[in-house]
Design a protein around this motif. Structure first.
Motif, PDB file in Angstrom:
ATOM      1  N   ALA A  78       7.711   8.659 -12.905  1.00 41.24           N
ATOM      2  CA  ALA A  78       7.707   8.455 -14.313  1.00 41.24           C
ATOM      3  C   ALA A  78       7.042   7.824 -14.966  1.00 41.24           C
ATOM      4  O   ALA A  78       6.835   7.760 -16.215  1.00 41.24           O
ATOM      5  CB  ALA A  78       9.276   7.504 -14.484  1.00 41.24           C
ATOM      6  N   ALA A  79       5.734   7.503 -14.524  1.00 41.44           N
ATOM      7  CA  ALA A  79       4.540   6.699 -15.211  1.00 41.44           C
ATOM      8  C   ALA A  79       3.692   7.658 -15.752  1.00 41.44           C
ATOM      9  O   ALA A  79       3.900   8.911 -15.723  1.00 41.44           O
ATOM     10  CB  ALA A  79       3.790   6.010 -14.595  1.00 41.44           C
ATOM     11  N   GLN A  80       3.379   7.298 -17.232  1.00 39.47           N
ATOM     12  CA  GLN A  80       2.469   8.188 -17.994  1.00 39.47           C
ATOM     13  C   GLN A  80       1.188   8.548 -17.114  1.00 39.47           C
ATOM     14  O   GLN A  80       0.719   9.904 -17.339  1.00 39.47           O
ATOM     15  CB  GLN A  80       2.197   7.508 -19.149  1.00 39.47           C
ATOM     16  N   GLU A  81       0.439   8.046 -16.289  1.00 38.90           N
ATOM     17  CA  GLU A  81      -0.571   8.105 -15.511  1.00 38.90           C
ATOM     18  C   GLU A  81      -0.387   7.804 -14.178  1.00 38.90           C
ATOM     19  O   GLU A  81       0.446   7.020 -13.810  1.00 38.90           O
ATOM     20  CB  GLU A  81      -1.975   7.283 -16.089  1.00 38.90           C
ATOM     21  N   PRO A  82      -0.797   8.799 -13.345  1.00 39.92           N
ATOM     22  CA  PRO A  82      -0.509   8.512 -11.877  1.00 39.92           C
ATOM     23  C   PRO A  82      -1.253   7.344 -11.349  1.00 39.92           C
ATOM     24  O   PRO A  82      -2.367   7.233 -11.720  1.00 39.92           O
ATOM     25  CB  PRO A  82      -0.611   9.743 -11.209  1.00 39.92           C
ATOM     26  N   PRO A  83      -0.492   6.791 -10.566  1.00 33.99           N
ATOM     27  CA  PRO A  83      -1.328   5.625  -9.942  1.00 33.99           C
ATOM     28  C   PRO A  83      -2.193   5.948  -8.794  1.00 33.99           C
ATOM     29  O   PRO A  83      -2.287   6.817  -8.393  1.00 33.99           O
ATOM     30  CB  PRO A  83      -0.041   4.465  -9.355  1.00 33.99           C
ATOM     31  N   SER A  84      -3.214   4.848  -8.715  1.00 32.76           N
ATOM     32  CA  SER A  84      -4.342   5.058  -7.690  1.00 32.76           C
ATOM     33  C   SER A  84      -3.795   4.586  -6.301  1.00 32.76           C
ATOM     34  O   SER A  84      -3.374   3.398  -6.356  1.00 32.76           O
ATOM     35  CB  SER A  84      -5.632   4.800  -7.968  1.00 32.76           C
ATOM     36  N   ALA A  85      -4.169   5.165  -5.320  1.00 30.38           N
ATOM     37  CA  ALA A  85      -3.626   4.498  -3.957  1.00 30.38           C
ATOM     38  C   ALA A  85      -4.863   4.577  -3.066  1.00 30.38           C
ATOM     39  O   ALA A  85      -5.745   5.630  -2.833  1.00 30.38           O
ATOM     40  CB  ALA A  85      -2.727   5.343  -3.094  1.00 30.38           C
ATOM     41  N   ARG A  86      -5.023   3.422  -2.488  1.00 36.34           N
ATOM     42  CA  ARG A  86      -5.958   3.054  -1.443  1.00 36.34           C
ATOM     43  C   ARG A  86      -5.567   2.708  -0.089  1.00 36.34           C
ATOM     44  O   ARG A  86      -4.559   1.836  -0.104  1.00 36.34           O
ATOM     45  CB  ARG A  86      -7.074   2.265  -2.007  1.00 36.34           C
ATOM     46  N   LEU A  87      -6.228   3.021   1.124  1.00 38.04           N
ATOM     47  CA  LEU A  87      -5.685   2.767   2.338  1.00 38.04           C
ATOM     48  C   LEU A  87      -6.897   1.959   3.141  1.00 38.04           C
ATOM     49  O   LEU A  87      -7.905   2.618   3.070  1.00 38.04           O
ATOM     50  CB  LEU A  87      -5.303   3.896   3.146  1.00 38.04           C
ATOM     51  N   PHE A  88      -6.552   0.763   3.706  1.00 33.03           N
ATOM     52  CA  PHE A  88      -7.412  -0.074   4.225  1.00 33.03           C
ATOM     53  C   PHE A  88      -7.009  -0.161   5.824  1.00 33.03           C
ATOM     54  O   PHE A  88      -5.676  -0.336   6.036  1.00 33.03           O
ATOM     55  CB  PHE A  88      -7.551  -1.345   3.746  1.00 33.03           C
ATOM     56  N   ARG A  89      -7.802  -0.021   6.650  1.00 33.47           N
ATOM     57  CA  ARG A  89      -7.602  -0.200   8.200  1.00 33.47           C
ATOM     58  C   ARG A  89      -8.421  -1.131   8.694  1.00 33.47           C
ATOM     59  O   ARG A  89      -9.676  -1.268   8.406  1.00 33.47           O
ATOM     60  CB  ARG A  89      -7.840   1.155   8.999  1.00 33.47           C
ATOM     61  N   HIS A  90      -7.961  -1.899   9.617  1.00 34.83           N
ATOM     62  CA  HIS A  90      -8.554  -3.133  10.355  1.00 34.83           C
ATOM     63  C   HIS A  90      -9.490  -2.503  11.282  1.00 34.83           C
ATOM     64  O   HIS A  90      -9.385  -1.182  11.881  1.00 34.83           O
ATOM     65  CB  HIS A  90      -7.778  -3.917  11.288  1.00 34.83           C
ATOM     66  N   GLU A  91     -10.915  -2.960  11.416  1.00 31.95           N
ATOM     67  CA  GLU A  91     -11.865  -2.420  12.317  1.00 31.95           C
ATOM     68  C   GLU A  91     -11.658  -2.508  13.668  1.00 31.95           C
ATOM     69  O   GLU A  91     -11.955  -1.479  14.582  1.00 31.95           O
ATOM     70  CB  GLU A  91     -13.205  -3.073  11.838  1.00 31.95           C
ATOM     71  N   LYS A  92     -10.922  -3.629  14.183  1.00 27.10           N
ATOM     72  CA  LYS A  92     -10.633  -3.882  15.594  1.00 27.10           C
ATOM     73  C   LYS A  92      -9.220  -3.185  15.841  1.00 27.10           C
ATOM     74  O   LYS A  92      -9.060  -2.881  16.921  1.00 27.10           O
ATOM     75  CB  LYS A  92     -10.936  -5.419  15.967  1.00 27.10           C
ATOM     76  N   HIS A  93      -8.401  -3.833  15.051  1.00 28.08           N
ATOM     77  CA  HIS A  93      -6.905  -3.491  15.342  1.00 28.08           C
ATOM     78  C   HIS A  93      -6.554  -2.088  14.555  1.00 28.08           C
ATOM     79  O   HIS A  93      -6.187  -2.458  13.225  1.00 28.08           O
ATOM     80  CB  HIS A  93      -5.970  -4.615  14.932  1.00 28.08           C
ATOM     81  N   HIS A  94      -6.695  -1.227  15.065  1.00 28.07           N
ATOM     82  CA  HIS A  94      -6.513   0.274  14.085  1.00 28.07           C
ATOM     83  C   HIS A  94      -5.125   0.637  13.900  1.00 28.07           C
ATOM     84  O   HIS A  94      -4.786   1.416  12.801  1.00 28.07           O
ATOM     85  CB  HIS A  94      -7.089   1.432  14.932  1.00 28.07           C
ATOM     86  N   ASN A  95      -4.135  -0.163  14.534  1.00 29.67           N
ATOM     87  CA  ASN A  95      -2.914   0.211  14.267  1.00 29.67           C
ATOM     88  C   ASN A  95      -2.259  -1.051  13.061  1.00 29.67           C
ATOM     89  O   ASN A  95      -1.156  -1.058  12.406  1.00 29.67           O
ATOM     90  CB  ASN A  95      -1.811  -0.202  15.409  1.00 29.67           C
ATOM     91  N   ARG A  96      -3.207  -1.697  12.297  1.00 29.31           N
ATOM     92  CA  ARG A  96      -3.195  -2.506  11.252  1.00 29.31           C
ATOM     93  C   ARG A  96      -3.436  -1.722   9.915  1.00 29.31           C
ATOM     94  O   ARG A  96      -4.965  -1.508   9.902  1.00 29.31           O
ATOM     95  CB  ARG A  96      -3.669  -3.825  11.305  1.00 29.31           C
ATOM     96  N   VAL A  97      -2.645  -1.420   9.088  1.00 30.21           N
ATOM     97  CA  VAL A  97      -3.047  -0.524   7.887  1.00 30.21           C
ATOM     98  C   VAL A  97      -2.728  -1.646   6.824  1.00 30.21           C
ATOM     99  O   VAL A  97      -1.675  -2.146   6.883  1.00 30.21           O
ATOM    100  CB  VAL A  97      -2.503   0.702   7.961  1.00 30.21           C
ATOM    101  N   GLU A  98      -3.144  -1.254   5.504  1.00 35.93           N
ATOM    102  CA  GLU A  98      -2.821  -2.080   4.294  1.00 35.93           C
ATOM    103  C   GLU A  98      -2.990  -1.005   3.160  1.00 35.93           C
ATOM    104  O   GLU A  98      -4.013  -0.254   2.908  1.00 35.93           O
ATOM    105  CB  GLU A  98      -3.877  -3.168   3.995  1.00 35.93           C
ATOM    106  N   LEU A  99      -1.819  -0.569   2.539  1.00 34.84           N
ATOM    107  CA  LEU A  99      -1.879   0.315   1.656  1.00 34.84           C
ATOM    108  C   LEU A  99      -1.625  -0.142   0.092  1.00 34.84           C
ATOM    109  O   LEU A  99      -0.808  -1.384  -0.062  1.00 34.84           O
ATOM    110  CB  LEU A  99      -0.762   1.136   1.631  1.00 34.84           C
ATOM    111  N   VAL A 100      -2.383   0.101  -0.919  1.00 35.93           N
ATOM    112  CA  VAL A 100      -2.808  -0.572  -2.104  1.00 35.93           C
ATOM    113  C   VAL A 100      -2.444   0.500  -3.202  1.00 35.93           C
ATOM    114  O   VAL A 100      -3.504   1.378  -3.363  1.00 35.93           O
ATOM    115  CB  VAL A 100      -4.113  -1.260  -2.407  1.00 35.93           C
ATOM    116  N   VAL A 101      -1.648   0.275  -3.951  1.00 31.39           N
ATOM    117  CA  VAL A 101      -1.037   1.099  -5.071  1.00 31.39           C
ATOM    118  C   VAL A 101      -1.218   0.403  -6.378  1.00 31.39           C
ATOM    119  O   VAL A 101      -0.590  -0.491  -6.505  1.00 31.39           O
ATOM    120  CB  VAL A 101       0.260   1.803  -4.978  1.00 31.39           C
ATOM    121  N   SER A 102      -2.554   1.011  -7.140  1.00 28.99           N
ATOM    122  CA  SER A 102      -2.801   0.101  -8.513  1.00 28.99           C
ATOM    123  C   SER A 102      -2.458   1.184  -9.656  1.00 28.99           C
ATOM    124  O   SER A 102      -2.256   2.078  -9.663  1.00 28.99           O
ATOM    125  CB  SER A 102      -4.346   0.270  -8.623  1.00 28.99           C
ATOM    126  N   ALA A 103      -1.386   0.264 -10.277  1.00 27.01           N
ATOM    127  CA  ALA A 103      -0.620   0.924 -11.425  1.00 27.01           C
ATOM    128  C   ALA A 103      -1.790   0.989 -12.504  1.00 27.01           C
ATOM    129  O   ALA A 103      -2.889   0.328 -12.872  1.00 27.01           O
ATOM    130  CB  ALA A 103       0.332   0.038 -12.073  1.00 27.01           C
TER     131      ALA A 103
END
Length: 441
Positions: A75-100
């Protein structure tokens, strides 16, 4: 009687009115329900082919997240941007950042913290229906976690630069401060005293003036040995002189036992003369050589007392380190020997305990054992039997042989007597032997 009949008949009109009102409401509700319960047209059935790509997927697994705050990115006027970060050693650890868009907050979801860190009792997958091809593709999601996107406002640090408390934790200084505050508030008297001693020791480590009292003597290395000076810093042994022509000068006695602590190493003479020696918990090596104090006088007697006392204190420090690993009590005098004087104990901690640690590292433990073995050579005039010191160190002769080799010692056997360790001069250290791998044919 008339009044009684009047009272009994008076509620009749009101009850009939209520029934009429309720009947009208009931009719209205039934009409509404009847209109809403009209049968809706059934959707046409679709035949699909299920494609479950749980293993060997070429494309990366998708990430699924949800907004618990009610934020609707569609519903937002502009679509948000999404970025995904993954740990260098522990590949099963991810972090999703959605910027409004604009000055809105960042929504962050972590697969290793918060709600996602709860026990995982089921598996998740994402299904995508392609009506054109009639295929329902089911793929696993990243880390098998549905991420809860929590808002992070501008007053906080950028979400992708924050370190999770589960991964990095708080800083070391804050942790020590919190532990010290908890000890002062709820700790026992013994714990508070121990914490205060460690705090004062840390302050002394960080203060350069604390090392001014340590008289380490003068270096006696000649100018001819300048080529081997670089290797001295690498070897994990006591200070030595590679150009010495006698065994007594090979290892620098004044640097091994500094002059400013020697006054605190004469208690063994008083224990021996007063008859308290047997009750002080000295080791086998010192007990079998303490009688030499009667045969010596003056400086020779003091020199042997320094050596035997220093060996005892080094063995005590090593035994305390080993017992702390096995969670034993440290006040066992039979195991740890006599009490270490405060000045000697402070110097030993500065030499063998690394900053921020309370136990010996493997390198410092190796250096401590080398100090003990060198002092046993001084006590036995550089012809030392290993039986007694093996019993004190709880090591076999084979386990101690690499230490003696590292010190430049040689084993000598005379007739049928046990072999003794000697120190030839000048010192010849063993050369490193490279291991060759067997070639497979």
């Amino acid at each position: 009687m008339a009044s009684h009949q009047t009272l009994g008949a008076s509620p009749a009109p009101s009850s009939s009115k209520k029934k009429k009102k309720h009947s009208k409401k009931r009719r209205a509700i039934e009409e509404t329900v009847g209109a809403s319960s009209a049968p809706a047209p059934a959707p046409a059935p679709v035949d699909v082919t299920v494609d479950a790509s749980f293993a060997g997927a070429a494309a990366p697994a998708p990430v699924v997240g949800y907004f618990p705050t009610g934020y609707d990115p569609i519903a937002a006027q502009e679509p948000p941007s999404a970025r995904l970060f993954r740990h260098e050693k522990h590949h099963n650890r991810v972090e999703l950042v959605v910027s409004a868009p604009g000055k809105g907050p960042d929504f962050v979801g972590r697969s290793y913290a918060g709600e996602a860190a709860a026990p995982q009792l089921c598996g998740y997958a994402l299904g995508v229906l392609d009506k054109a091809s009639g295929t329902l593709k089911i793929v696993p999601i990243a880390s098998n976690k549905i991420l809860r996107l929590e808002p992070h406002f501008e007053v906080q640090q950028p979400a992708h630069s924050q370190q999770s408390a589960l991964e990095a934790g708080s800083s070391k200084a804050d942790t020590e401060f919190d532990r010290r505050e908890l000890t002062l508030a709820f700790g026992t008297k013994n714990d508070r005293a121990k914490d205060e001693r460690w705090r004062s020791l840390k302050e002394q480590r960080e203060d350069p003036s604390a090392y001014q009292d340590l008289d380490l003597g003068e270096s006696r290395i000649t100018s001819d040995a300048s080529d081997s000076q670089a290797s001295m810093d690498v070897r994990n042994i006591p200070p030595y002189n590679p150009a010495a022509d006698t065994s007594e000068k090979a290892y620098l006695f004044d640097e091994i036992i500094p002059k400013n602590i020697r006054m605190h190493l004469l208690d063994i003479v008083g224990h021996f003369k007063s008859g308290e020696f047997a009750s002080k918990g000295y080791g086998s090596f010192v007990s079998n050589r303490v009688n030499k104090l009667n045969e010596l006088q003056g400086e020779d007697q003091q020199r042997l007392a320094w050596i035997l006392s220093y060996i005892t204190h080094l063995l005590t420090l090593l035994a305390r380190n080993n017992s702390s690993k096995h969670k034993r009590k440290e006040n066992d005098q039979a195991t740890h020997g006599p009490m270490i004087p405060e000045a000697v104990h402070r110097m030993l901690l500065l030499m063998f305990i690394e900053l921020g640690s309370s136990a010996l590292s493997s390198e410092k433990q190796e250096l401590l054992i080398n100090y003990i073995l060198v002092l046993t050579l001084f006590a036995d005039d550089f012809r030392s039997e290993t039986k007694d010191i093996c019993a004190d160190l709880k090591m076999t002769h084979g386990m101690l042989k690499p230490y003696y080799d590292q010190l430049g010692c040689k084993s000598v056997t005379v007739s049928f007597k046990p072999s003794v360790m000697t120190l030839p001069a000048p010192i010849k250290f063993p050369s490193e032997v490279t291991k060759r791998r067997r070639q497979r044919r």
